[in-house]
Structures are given as structure tokens and as C-alpha cells.
Design an enzyme around this catalytic site. Structure first.
Site, PDB file in Angstrom:
ATOM      1  N   TYR A 103      26.712 -47.310  21.306  1.00  0.00           N
ATOM      2  CA  TYR A 103      27.113 -46.310  22.309  1.00  0.00           C
ATOM      3  C   TYR A 103      26.595 -46.713  23.690  1.00  0.00           C
ATOM      4  O   TYR A 103      25.515 -47.282  23.838  1.00  0.00           O
ATOM      5  CB  TYR A 103      26.628 -44.905  21.944  1.00  0.00           C
ATOM      6  CG  TYR A 103      25.129 -44.714  21.876  1.00  0.00           C
ATOM      7  CD1 TYR A 103      24.394 -44.358  22.992  1.00  0.00           C
ATOM      8  CD2 TYR A 103      24.450 -44.863  20.652  1.00  0.00           C
ATOM      9  CE1 TYR A 103      23.032 -44.158  22.927  1.00  0.00           C
ATOM     10  CE2 TYR A 103      23.088 -44.667  20.581  1.00  0.00           C
ATOM     11  CZ  TYR A 103      22.379 -44.313  21.719  1.00  0.00           C
ATOM     12  OH  TYR A 103      21.018 -44.135  21.639  1.00  0.00           O
TER      13      TYR A 103
ATOM     14  N   GLY B 252      12.046 -44.919  25.038  1.00  0.00           N
ATOM     15  CA  GLY B 252      13.422 -44.433  24.967  1.00  0.00           C
ATOM     16  C   GLY B 252      13.588 -43.004  24.497  1.00  0.00           C
ATOM     17  O   GLY B 252      14.720 -42.516  24.404  1.00  0.00           O
TER      18      GLY B 252
ATOM     19  N   HIS C   7      16.497 -33.507  24.877  1.00  0.00           N
ATOM     20  CA  HIS C   7      17.691 -33.272  25.680  1.00  0.00           C
ATOM     21  C   HIS C   7      18.739 -32.481  24.898  1.00  0.00           C
ATOM     22  O   HIS C   7      18.679 -32.350  23.662  1.00  0.00           O
ATOM     23  CB  HIS C   7      18.293 -34.595  26.170  1.00  0.00           C
ATOM     24  CG  HIS C   7      18.806 -35.494  25.087  1.00  0.00           C
ATOM     25  ND1 HIS C   7      20.016 -35.307  24.453  1.00  0.00           N
ATOM     26  CD2 HIS C   7      18.260 -36.612  24.516  1.00  0.00           C
ATOM     27  CE1 HIS C   7      20.206 -36.260  23.559  1.00  0.00           C
ATOM     28  NE2 HIS C   7      19.140 -37.066  23.570  1.00  0.00           N
TER      29      HIS C   7
ATOM     30  N   CYS D 154      15.549 -39.444  19.800  1.00  0.00           N
ATOM     31  CA  CYS D 154      15.353 -38.308  20.705  1.00  0.00           C
ATOM     32  C   CYS D 154      15.274 -36.988  19.933  1.00  0.00           C
ATOM     33  O   CYS D 154      15.658 -36.908  18.769  1.00  0.00           O
ATOM     34  CB  CYS D 154      16.494 -38.225  21.709  1.00  0.00           C
ATOM     35  SG  CYS D 154      16.525 -39.596  22.901  1.00  0.00           S
TER      36      CYS D 154
ATOM     37  N   ASN E 129      16.983 -33.618  19.808  1.00  0.00           N
ATOM     38  CA  ASN E 129      18.229 -32.970  20.228  1.00  0.00           C
ATOM     39  C   ASN E 129      18.097 -31.456  20.157  1.00  0.00           C
ATOM     40  O   ASN E 129      17.623 -30.913  19.143  1.00  0.00           O
ATOM     41  CB  ASN E 129      19.387 -33.391  19.337  1.00  0.00           C
ATOM     42  CG  ASN E 129      19.825 -34.835  19.518  1.00  0.00           C
ATOM     43  OD1 ASN E 129      20.750 -35.286  18.859  1.00  0.00           O
ATOM     44  ND2 ASN E 129      19.178 -35.571  20.407  1.00  0.00           N
TER      45      ASN E 129
END
Length: 394
Positions: free
Chosen positions: A304, A319, A323, A341, A343
Site C-alpha cells: 500500500y 512507524g 489513528h 498501528c 486503529n
């Protein structure tokens, strides 16, 4: 550096003898007689006043952090001027007793300064000091940066960082001795070298909320080794905010926010994919490093690029972010399938984003992936004894 003209003069005592003895500076910065004669026509009669200076006349490599001091014995100073190469006087002050003069501004690197000092002795005879000295001329001047910036409002895990973008200083102990942290409440802390060019200060425990912190990096004129000296002094003053701690135990699929030790908010989340250790959200105590209303994500390894997500709080240079990922709503609160991450749903991400301060701690547990040593904000990955061991002044 601002240099100002500052010359003082004092009238000689009335009724002084008309005898005059001119003087010139010796190599040790002491006024010596020149000319004049005794009453019997023999050797010249020296004035009893003796003027000395630090740095001495003809001194080389004078320390720019030390003040210039002119003193007299057996008399009082009547005039002192220390001038820079441009002919401007160095700012300074005469002591009330007339026995000394001390500069009140920093000297410049690699400059020649000139003395012109006069005094009247207890014998009412004049004495004089003339000459010059040179300051240190560094082979290299290292610039330092200081974070947090002035007037910043930060979270309770925020470290203080001093970085040297022009290159690493060799003498780390000298650097630490030039650094000073002042708080309005007692806080135990220590410096630790994160890299060759970065030294951080962190408290033993999270900062007490609402603490005011002042930092001085008095590096100008400090010998940092290998001919390098500090380019300038740097200071900052900032404020610690409320105590907010984020906790994520990855198997629970929940991100909890604590205020003052009590649970304040709870958000369903999806963390790094459990089955792939490389995609796990790593364990460790991170901090909110930055806040971005929209952040772009690229990871060619996982196919991606140019993926935009809102309400992004960076927690690592490895990284990881917290979010919004509304596209992953089906997994949020149920399963871990991100690339590392945390989410959140759109509304929750916005709510957390609005509440977060840079420097808020984010404690991640339950993962198989250890803390990423590649992150340059890793102060809380170390236990306290290990952190103190990173100081050059053990």
C-alpha cells in the site's frame, strides 16, 4: 554577542603631587614604571599602585566564559577600558571600593582585546596598564538544539533532548556539566545518551502534572574535545500538563485513557496482526511524538502507498501511530489486523486526538514484538538503573 562602550573615569584626589610616572604592561598583566627619577637623581621612583589583569597581558587562548578582571593594590582605579578589535568597549562595572573592574558580557571567539587602565596610588602617583590578549579560536563550533521549545505544553513522559546536528561532541562529561534542569517541585531525573549526538534528560517516574521546567545548556566556550567548542548557549522553559496515560494491552482490542490514575476514556481498537510478529504493535512505553490531522502511510512491503488517515498521533519513528481507520471498522474492537498501528473509529480517533498532548505516555503490553531500538524517542524503554548508566557522569 552585543558589545557596548563602557569606560569609567574618576577624578584624582585634590592636592596630589605633580609627579608623573608613565607605565607599560608586563607579560603577567602588571603595570610597571617607565621614566621619572628619584629626588637624588638616581633610579626612577616606581608608583606604589600595582595594576593586574586577568587574562594577563599577552595571554593566548583566553577562556571566553571567564570575565575580564582588572585589579589594583595600594591605590584605586581611575579609568579602565577593555576594547574589542572594532574599537568598541566591553561592558563592565567598577567595584564600589575602586579596587577592581569586572566585565559583564561574554567575549568573542578568536578576538584580540586591548587594555587601557589607570590608577592613583596611595602615594598619589599615577600607574597605568596597557597591552592586549587573545581569546580561544576553536577549530570547530558545535551548534546545539533544545527540545521542548519555549512555552511548550507537554505530557508527563516528555523527555528533554539536546542534539548536536553539526556532529557528536567527544567530551560527553563536559556537555552534561554544562546542562542544568530546574523545576518548581522536586523531581529526580538523569541525563542519558541516546546516540553520539543526542543526550536526553528524563525523570525517574513520569513528571508531576503542572510542573514548570527550565533548562539551560550553557555550552558557549565549553571545550567539547577535538578542538570543538559550543557555538552558543541555549535555554528553554516549558510546562507539564495534566497526567494522561494511554494503555493498550493488544489482546484486549481496547485502548484505555487514564487521567490522574483513574480510567477516563475507553476506545475499541485494532492493533498489529497477532499472527505476524513483524506486524505486531511493539511492547514498550512510547510517547505521543507529534499530532497530524491527516497522515500519509506507505509500505511497499505490504502493498500500500499514499493511504491517508485522519487524526494521527505518532508514537514511534519505527512507524507506529494511533489513528483513524474507518475502513477497518469491522475489525476494530474484535481482532488485530493492522500493520502495527493502533486503529480507532473515526469519532473515537478525533476525540482522542483532541485530548492528546505531545509527550503523553502510551504503554503497550501483550505483544510478542519487543520495543524498537530504531526509534530515537526510546527514553522509557529503559529501566531506571540502565537509564542512569547511559550518563557520562556516573
Amino acid at each position: 554577542m552585543i558589545e557596548r562602550r563602557s569606560v569609567f573615569k574618576a577624578a584624582l584626589a585634590a592636592g596630589a603631587a605633580a609627579l608623573v610616572a608613565a607605565c607599560s604592561g608586563s607579560n603577567d598583566g602588571t603595570a610597571l614604571p617607565q621614566g621619572g627619577s628619584g629626588e637624588d637623581g638616581g633610579e626612577p621612583v616606581a608608583p606604589v599602585a600595582k595594576i593586574t589583569a586577568t587574562p594577563a597581558v599577552d595571554a593566548k587562548d583566553a577562556n571566553v566564559r571567564e570575565p575580564v578582571v582588572v585589579k589594583v593594590t595600594e591605590g584605586k582605579l581611575t579609568e579602565v577600558a577593555v576594547t574589542n578589535p572594532e574599537g568598541e568597549a566591553v561592558k563592565g562595572d567598577l567595584a564600589a571600593d575602586g579596587l577592581s573592574w569586572t566585565s559583564s558580557e561574554q567575549l568573542g571567539y578568536g578576538k584580540t582585546y586591548t587594555y587601557a587602565a589607570k590608577a592613583t596610588g596611595t602615594d598619589n602617583r599615577p600607574a597605568e596598564l596597557k597591552g592586549s590578549f587573545q581569546t580561544i579560536a576553536p577549530a570547530k563550533k558545535l551548534r546545539a538544539t533544545l527540545n521542548p521549545a519555549d512555552n511548550a505544553h507537554v505530557g508527563v513522559a516528555m523527555p528533554i533532548s539536546v542534539k548536536f546536528p553539526d556532529g557528536p561532541p567527544k567530551d560527553r562529561a563536559a556537555v552534561e556539566k554544562a546542562l542544568k534542569v530546574t523545576t518548581d517541585s522536586d523531581v529526580e531525573g538523569s541525563w542519558g545518551w541516546i546516540s553520539a549526538s543526542q543526550v536526553d534528560w528524563r525523570p525517574k517516574e513520569y513528571w508531576p502534572e503542572n510542573t514548570t521546567v527550565s533548562v539551560e545548556a550553557n555550552l558557549y566556550g565549553v571545550d567539547l574535545g577535538n578542538g570543538a567548542y559550543g557555538r552558543s548557549d541555549v535555554t528553554t522553559k516549558f510546562k507539564i500538563g495534566r497526567n494522561q496515560v494511554v494503555k493498550v494491552n493488544t489482546p484486549d482490542h481496547v485502548m484505555k485513557v487514564y487521567r490522574g490514575g483513574s480510567e477516563h476514556k475507553s476506545y475499541p481498537c485494532s492493533n498489529g496482526l497477532d499472527s505476524d510478529v513483524d506486524r505486531n504493535t511493539p511492547n514498550g512505553t512510547f510517547i505521543v511524538m507529534s499530532k497530524e490531522p491527516t497522515a500519509r502511510f506507505d509500505n511497499a512491503r505490504y502493498g500500500y502507498t499514499n493511504v491517508n488517515k485522519k487524526w494521527a498521533c505518532r508514537i514511534s519513528n519505527h512507524g507506529e501511530y494511533i489513528h483513524e481507520n474507518q475502513d477497518n471498522a469491522a475489525a476494530i474492537g474484535k481482532t488485530n489486523n493492522s500493520h502495527g498501528c493502533v486503529n480507532l473509529l473515526d469519532a473515537d480517533a478525533k476525540d482522542f486526538y483532541d485530548s492528546a498532548l505531545v509527550g503523553d505516555p502510551v504503554e503497550v503490553t501483550g505483544s510478542r514484538l519487543p520495543s524498537p531500538t530504531s526509534s530515537d524517542v526510546k527514553d522509557w524503554f529503559y529501566d531506571w538503573p540502565t537509564w542512569k548508566g547511559l550518563s557520562a557522569n556516573k
